[in-house]
Design an enzyme around this catalytic site. Structure first.
Site, short mmCIF file in Angstrom:
data_model
loop_
_atom_site.label_atom_id
_atom_site.label_comp_id
_atom_site.label_asym_id
_atom_site.label_seq_id
_atom_site.Cartn_x
_atom_site.Cartn_y
_atom_site.Cartn_z
CG HIS A 1 -2.07 0.89 1.15
ND1 HIS A 1 -3.32 0.56 1.60
CD2 HIS A 1 -2.19 2.15 0.68
CE1 HIS A 1 -4.16 1.57 1.41
NE2 HIS A 1 -3.48 2.56 0.86
NE ARG B 1 0.38 11.39 -2.65
CZ ARG B 1 -0.71 10.97 -2.05
NH1 ARG B 1 -1.68 10.39 -2.73
NH2 ARG B 1 -0.87 11.14 -0.76
CG ASN C 1 -4.85 7.97 -4.49
OD1 ASN C 1 -3.81 7.36 -4.68
ND2 ASN C 1 -5.10 8.63 -3.37
CG ASP D 1 -6.34 3.40 -0.73
OD1 ASP D 1 -6.89 3.03 0.32
OD2 ASP D 1 -5.37 4.17 -0.75
CG HIS E 1 -10.56 3.51 1.63
ND1 HIS E 1 -9.43 4.21 1.93
CD2 HIS E 1 -11.58 4.21 2.15
CE1 HIS E 1 -9.75 5.30 2.62
NE2 HIS E 1 -11.06 5.32 2.76
CG ASN F 1 -9.53 8.46 5.72
OD1 ASN F 1 -10.11 7.93 6.66
ND2 ASN F 1 -10.09 8.59 4.53
CG ASP G 1 -2.41 4.55 3.52
OD1 ASP G 1 -2.25 4.91 2.33
OD2 ASP G 1 -3.44 4.81 4.17
CG HIS H 1 -0.35 14.87 1.47
ND1 HIS H 1 -1.09 14.89 0.31
CD2 HIS H 1 -0.88 13.88 2.23
CE1 HIS H 1 -2.04 13.97 0.38
NE2 HIS H 1 -1.93 13.34 1.52
N GLY I 1 -2.99 11.89 5.38
CA GLY I 1 -1.89 11.04 4.90
C GLY I 1 -0.56 11.36 5.51
O1 DOR Z 1 -4.47 9.10 4.75
C1 DOR Z 1 -4.73 8.75 3.59
N1 DOR Z 1 -4.09 9.29 2.53
N2 DOR Z 1 -5.69 7.84 3.39
C2 DOR Z 1 -6.13 7.53 2.16
O2 DOR Z 1 -7.01 6.72 2.05
C3 DOR Z 1 -5.59 8.21 0.98
C4 DOR Z 1 -4.24 8.73 1.24
C5 DOR Z 1 -3.76 9.72 0.21
O3 DOR Z 1 -3.85 9.43 -0.99
O4 DOR Z 1 -3.21 10.77 0.59
ZN ZN Z 2 -4.23 4.55 0.95
#
Ligand code: DOR
Ligand code: ZN
Length: 425
Positions: free
Chosen positions: A60, A64, A94, A152, A179, A278, A305, A309, A324
């Site tokens: 996971h 980006r 995503n 997700d 998810h 999340n 995960d 960012h 995230g």
């Molecule tokens: O904290 C998270 N960030 N949870 C997610 O499900 C998506 C992820 C993100 O893409 O930043």
């Molecule tokens: Zn995720």
């Protein structure tokens, strides 16, 4: 090209091996595992006092690229993974454009090949654009090599559509990575709903938003016979539901993230946006249940995960910051510090949860060390302490709640197909 790894403690969950051995790597394969291998002109890695384990696999990761290269790229995310001891990573769809068609899947493979570091396995979207309306091009994506399907970041709100997706996924032998979040229940929330959220004046995400979806998805998996993998388990009730479903024969597996067994909602107290994730950080009882689930096998895998960012995105009010945190480079240290050193998992179980089981979930012939098998290997110094530093990340982002924390357990080398892609200097 050959490489001789000398005198490490070789731990393998599949072969139930745990002892001091040498490993000879020739080309991309392991040619020999034995005591005192003598070989003249090899490149020698002295692994005395270190753990030599199958290359770690992260199910996971958010890379980006395409679309948000300022947060991370396939190259920088691969470098971060290699530094964290991962030889294979699965990247979530995503991106922008979303990985929902063959073209984007091909792009991810091409870029990861260019990076030439770790194996990158794309996860295809379940629905076009992650919109939850129409199914993505599942057959085409399978042909291009996706290893799983997931929306997700979002649930598939329509149970009827998810049922259809599961039926397709079964036809192509792809697992669904779920998810589990009812967005109507979680809407507007930024942390776990409870006493703490009230004290801090932040809107909560109720645990029932996760639990209802875990329950629904298990029932759909039971009904369709599809392989279901529950992502980032955060609540004790989810652990219980998964445990029961497994006992009843549902093809369900699950993962938890290092932050969900290392931190509780108390970490939000300073309004550090690097604790906004999340699903959210939950309570002490949830952390205990997750640890118990890891120990008893209910939770099969540990996945990061990794969600990079930029500083400017996170440097804002708690309510507005994106969810995230990054995880590739701290995962192993957290596992060693919080689980192994505290007697919750053995090294063999770590290997199971970070290599063997993830490989099984995505149907890859990896995750173990055998003669003739692939030479994806991670070498770890289990005793070395290090401090997580803001400027120390290889990732393009530094949104970690663990900055300043001392961890025990350092990745010393990461070897992919016989090639050293990371070595601690
Ligand atoms: O904290 C998270 N960030 N949870 C997610 O499900 C998506 C992820 C993100 O893409 O930043
Ligand atoms: Zn995720």
């Amino acid at each position: 090209m050959s490489l001789l790894i000398k005198n490490g403690r070789v731990v393998d969950a599949k072969n139930k091996q745990d002892g001091v051995f040498d490993i000879l790597v020739e080309g991309a394969k392991i040619s020999k595992i034995a005591k005192n291998i003598v070989s003249k002109d090899d490149n020698v890695f002295d692994a005395k006092g270190m753990l030599v384990v199958p290359g770690l696999i992260d199910l996971h990761v958010h890379l980006r690229e395409p679309g948000y290269e300022y947060k991370e790229t396939i190259l920088s995310g691969s470098q971060a993974a290699a530094r964290g001891g991962f030889t294979s990573i699965c990247c979530m769809p995503n991106t922008n454009p979303v990985i929902d068609n063959q073209g984007v899947v091909d792009f991810v493979f091409a870029e990861s090949k260019k990076a030439g570091l770790v194996n990158v396995f794309p996860v295809g979207a379940i629905t076009k654009g992650l919109k939850g309306e129409d199914l993505a091009d599942i057959a085409d994506m399978k042909e291009s090599g996706v290893v799983a399907l997931s929306d997700d970041g979002y649930e598939v709100a329509s149970a009827a559509l998810l049922r259809m997706a599961m039926e397709y996924a079964s036809m192509f032998d792809l697992p669904i990575i779920a998810h589990c979040e009812d967005k109507e229940l979680s809407s507007g929330g930024v942390m776990n709903e409870g006493y703490m959220s009230t004290v801090l004046g932040l809107k909560g995400i109720p645990r029932v938003a996760e639990i209802t979806m875990v329950s629904r998805d298990i029932e759909l998996a039971r009904f369709t016979g599809t392989k279901l993998h529950i992502a980032h388990v955060s609540c004790k009730e989810s652990v219980a539901l998964i445990k029961k479903a497994k006992k009843e024969g549902v093809k369900v597996t699950s993962e938890c993230c290092p932050h969900h067994f290392s931190l509780t909602e108390e970490a939000v107290e300073q309004y550090d946006t690097n604790t906004k994730v999340n699903p959210p950080l939950r309570t002490k009882e949830d952390v205990e249940a997750i640890k118990k689930g890891l120990k008893d096998g209910t939770i099969d895998c540990i996945a990061t995960d990794h969600a990079p960012h930029s500083i400017s995105e996170k440097d804002t009010e708690y309510d507005l910051a994106p969810f995230g945190i990054i995880g590739s480079e701290t995962a192993l240290g957290l596992v060693m510090t919080e689980l192994v050193d505290k007697g919750i998992l053995s090294i063999e179980q770590v290997v199971e949860k970070m290599a063997l089981n993830p490989a099984r979930v995505i149907g890859q012939d990896k995750g173990y060390l055998s003669e003739g098998g692939c030479a994806d290997i991670t070498i770890i110094d289990p005793k070395q302490e290090w401090v997580v530093e803001k400027d120390g990340f290889v990732s393009k982002s530094s949104n970690s709640p663990f900055i300043g924390k001392t961890l025990t357990g350092q990745v010393m080398a990461t070897i992919v197909s016989g090639k050293i892609v990371f070595e601690k200097s």
